[in-house]
Design a protein around this motif. Structure first.
Motif, PDB file in Angstrom:
ATOM      1  N   ASN A 170       4.836  -9.472  -4.143  1.00  0.00           N
ATOM      2  CA  ASN A 170       3.517  -9.495  -3.515  1.00  0.00           C
ATOM      3  C   ASN A 170       3.435  -8.381  -2.481  1.00  0.00           C
ATOM      4  O   ASN A 170       4.436  -8.050  -1.844  1.00  0.00           O
ATOM      5  CB  ASN A 170       3.260 -10.839  -2.823  1.00  0.00           C
ATOM      6  N   GLY A 171       2.251  -7.828  -2.330  1.00  0.00           N
ATOM      7  CA  GLY A 171       2.081  -6.811  -1.299  1.00  0.00           C
ATOM      8  C   GLY A 171       1.002  -5.810  -1.649  1.00  0.00           C
ATOM      9  O   GLY A 171       0.088  -6.104  -2.444  1.00  0.00           O
ATOM     10  N   PHE A 172       1.118  -4.625  -1.082  1.00  0.00           N
ATOM     11  CA  PHE A 172       0.136  -3.567  -1.293  1.00  0.00           C
ATOM     12  C   PHE A 172       0.843  -2.219  -1.386  1.00  0.00           C
ATOM     13  O   PHE A 172       1.922  -2.020  -0.817  1.00  0.00           O
ATOM     14  CB  PHE A 172      -0.881  -3.525  -0.142  1.00  0.00           C
ATOM     15  N   ILE A 173       0.227  -1.311  -2.120  1.00  0.00           N
ATOM     16  CA  ILE A 173       0.672   0.082  -2.166  1.00  0.00           C
ATOM     17  C   ILE A 173      -0.486   0.974  -1.739  1.00  0.00           C
ATOM     18  O   ILE A 173      -1.653   0.574  -1.839  1.00  0.00           O
ATOM     19  CB  ILE A 173       1.165   0.491  -3.575  1.00  0.00           C
ATOM     20  N   VAL A 174      -0.166   2.167  -1.270  1.00  0.00           N
ATOM     21  CA  VAL A 174      -1.196   3.122  -0.870  1.00  0.00           C
ATOM     22  C   VAL A 174      -1.645   3.909  -2.099  1.00  0.00           C
ATOM     23  O   VAL A 174      -0.823   4.349  -2.907  1.00  0.00           O
ATOM     24  CB  VAL A 174      -0.658   4.081   0.211  1.00  0.00           C
ATOM     25  N   LYS A 175      -2.955   4.063  -2.253  1.00  0.00           N
ATOM     26  CA  LYS A 175      -3.495   4.818  -3.382  1.00  0.00           C
ATOM     27  C   LYS A 175      -2.967   6.253  -3.358  1.00  0.00           C
ATOM     28  O   LYS A 175      -2.812   6.846  -2.289  1.00  0.00           O
ATOM     29  CB  LYS A 175      -5.027   4.847  -3.315  1.00  0.00           C
ATOM     30  N   PRO A 176      -2.700   6.824  -4.531  1.00  0.00           N
ATOM     31  CA  PRO A 176      -2.124   8.171  -4.586  1.00  0.00           C
ATOM     32  C   PRO A 176      -2.914   9.218  -3.814  1.00  0.00           C
ATOM     33  O   PRO A 176      -2.327  10.107  -3.191  1.00  0.00           O
ATOM     34  CB  PRO A 176      -2.124   8.482  -6.096  1.00  0.00           C
ATOM     35  N   GLU A 177      -4.241   9.119  -3.822  1.00  0.00           N
ATOM     36  CA  GLU A 177      -5.042  10.157  -3.149  1.00  0.00           C
ATOM     37  C   GLU A 177      -4.932  10.096  -1.642  1.00  0.00           C
ATOM     38  O   GLU A 177      -5.341  11.038  -0.943  1.00  0.00           O
ATOM     39  CB  GLU A 177      -6.509  10.076  -3.579  1.00  0.00           C
TER      40      GLU A 177
END
Length: 603
Positions: free
Chosen positions: A235-242
């Motif tokens: 579970n969690g979040f990642i930062v969008k590539p842009e």
């Protein structure tokens, strides 16, 4: 007559030795006390520090509290409520469990503990100093625990002298605050330093907590990651590539909500971003891995930031799949559809739609063709290479240029003052010296030149700046804001012009003259990132650190073509440096291939 030489250490000395492993700086105290508050079931945790924790650290929680007996016993070594037998080590879901932290803190500080359970009418107050209990008495108070640590390392002056500046120590405290508060959004947190509230984080969900820590912009910058398997749940979040930055910033791994460091799992995320981000960018992530405690071993380091997995390759695969799935669901990954026709939707006109037979191409073959025959003249011997240049009036430079098209070799030359300058593979500069050939690494040479230049400018307050045609904004997290404000006076001495707009945003009006076409925001981000790395890994002096960080970013890179005049100027400036032999990071800048060595190799 013999004497016994082995003796048991007094508890106070043993506790001080243990404190050396567990309590390294004020941030270590913050970590231990906040984790204890979480284990106590608190829903509100307030962290208050003075002088970045050197003078005082207070953690107030509304957890279960302790009885009078437990309050006294918690300061004993290996006193813990978390484990009763060795097997319990493999079923731990609490943050602390060793029973070393409070004993270690009490051994090197002046401690005041006030605690009360819900079923007790009065709480308990204990004063302890250097492991010695000074006072214990009843105390009216609300349910929960107030833990105050004053004058850390008061009885170990040598350890206290090793503490860094208030700005540095506060950054470490903020790091620990992030790590404890991030994966516990169900708990409200506050952080106050010198009576100024820095963070006020209400209860919420994980996304709200990330936004609360990193700013409102992150509401649109992150993507959810979720994957549930029999082995582990991600579970969690990642930062969008842009939105990825060119610095190692927001990279957080947690196992069962405990912050960890794991380079192998970091590679799983990097690999999932493959082909989506430039090589000089780093993925950002906030990931919690929920796994059966029997599948991990966290008891391998005093700070518990290192973890062993029984099947780390399986966890790697699950994590990689989860991140790729999150990227794919948001249409960020390049997709290949093999069911569509290969015309790519392009109309090539009427001719492309006509039914025409396929005609084999005709190839003319001329057996008398001689590729070496030019202008009616044939070279008589391919073995005699001098004949190739008999009719040429070109200079030595142009002759060398004729053979410069060898694979992987880029050569620029000039004959000036009897010196020949050659650039090899756009990385090395080669020139002649009395004893043979001098080979110089262009990046390391320029790094040394800039390093000494910036040190002089910081010392003499020389200001060489180029103004930005369009000033750029940069938004930083509170940790980096503190760091930038700390080094800003020295940055201005070497050409930066930076103006603070609000608590998190700065305006870059000017950059050093050497920066040329570098992106101002990316440059400043890289400098901050390298500065932090050097600060932690190398413990460099502030000015040396800044000069080294900036020189590394602005120095000529491998792969950059130089003309002969630039090559000669670079070498002249290198040997005008105080230390021309090695770069600021200790690498050898040049070598000399002497004539005798060349003769030996060619014979």
């Amino acid at each position: 007559m013999s004497f016994d030489i082995i003796k048991l250490l007094p508890d106070s000395v043993a506790n001080q030795i243990a404190a050396g492993e567990v309590i390294q700086r004020p941030a270590s105290v913050v970590k231990e006390l906040m984790e204890n508050a979480l284990d106590a079931g608190a829903t509100q945790i307030d962290l208050i520090v003075k002088d970045s924790g050197k003078t005082m650290i207070t953690v107030i929680d509304n957890g279960h509290g302790m009885s009078e007996t437990d309050a006294r016993l918690c300061f004993e070594r290996h006193a813990t409520s978390k484990i009763k037998k060795a097997e319990d080590l493999f079923s731990i879901r609490t943050m602390g469990f060793r029973g070393e932290a409070l004993a270690s803190i009490a051994a090197v500080a002046q401690v005041e503990l006030m605690t009360r359970r819900k079923e007790d009418e009065l709480g308990t107050k204990i004063l302890i100093e250097g492991s010695q209990v000074k006072e214990q008495l009843p105390k009216p108070m609300s349910v929960g625990t107030n833990f105050t640590v004053k004058n850390l390392f008061f009885n170990i002056p040598a350890r206290r002298n090793f503490l860094k500046s208030n700005e540095v120590e506060m950054r470490h405290i903020t790091d620990e605050f992030y790590r404890v508060s991030m994966m516990n959004p169900q708990v409200a947190f506050t952080l106050t330093n010198n009576e100024k509230e820095i963070y006020h984080l209400p209860k919420g969900n994980l996304k709200q907590r990330i936004v609360g820590l990193y700013g409102k912009d992150y509401d649109k910058k992150i993507l959810p990651v979720q994957q549930e398997t029999e082995t582990a749940t991600i579970n969690g979040f990642i930062v969008k590539p842009e939105f990825l930055r060119k610095t190692r910033g927001e990279q957080y791994f947690f196992v069962n909500k405990r912050f960890i460091k794991h380079s192998y799992l970091h590679h799983a995320i990097e690999n999932a971003y493959q082909e989506l981000i430039p090589k000089d960018c780093y993925p950002g992530y906030f990931i919690d891995i929920d796994i059966d405690p029997k599948e991990i071993d966290i008891n391998i380091h005093p700070t518990k930031t290192e973890v062993n997995f029984q099947d780390v390759k399986l966890v790697y695969a699950i994590l990689h799949s989860a991140v790729r799935k999150a990227i794919g669901q948001n249409n960020l990954a390049p997709m290949l559809d093999f069911d569509v026709t290969p015309d790519l939707g392009i109309d090539f006109g009427e001719m492309s739609r006509m039914d025409r037979p396929v005609i084999e191409p005709k190839i003319d073959f001329n057996p008398s063709f001689n590729p070496f025959k030019t202008q009616g003249q044939t070279r008589q011997s391919s073995g005699n290479w001098r004949i190739m240049y008999e009719d040429s009036n070109d200079t030595v430079s142009s002759n060398i240029n004729k053979i410069s098209n060898i694979d992987d070799v880029n050569i620029s030359t000039v004959v000036e003052n009897k010196n020949l300058y050659i650039q090899l593979q756009q990385t090395y500069i080669i020139t002649t010296v009395k004893s043979g050939l001098l080979v110089v690494d262009q990046h390391l040479a320029h790094m040394r030149i800039l390093y000494e230049k910036y040190l002089k400018e910081m010392e003499n307050c020389v200001e060489a700046s180029q103004q930005e045609l369009f000033p750029q904004h940069i938004t930083l997290n509170p940790n980096d804001v503190s760091l930038l404000k700390e080094i800003m006076p020295d940055l201005e001495k070497i050409g930066f012009r930076i103006q603070q707009m609000n608590n998190s945003t700065f305006l870059i009006n000017g950059t050093p003259a050497d920066s040329k076409n570098n992106d101002a925001v990316a440059l400043l981000e890289k400098i901050l990132d390298m500065y932090k790395t050097n600060l932690v890994d190398l413990k460099l002096d502030k000015k040396l650190n800044l000069a080294r960080s900036l020189a590394s970013q602005l120095a000529i890179k491998s792969g950059q073509t130089l003309n002969p005049v630039e090559m000669q100027d670079l070498i002249d400036r290198l040997f005008g440096c105080a230390v021309a032999e090695v770069s600021p990071d200790g690498k050898k800048i040049y070598t000399i291939l002497n004539v005798n060595e060349l003769k030996t190799r060619l014979n």
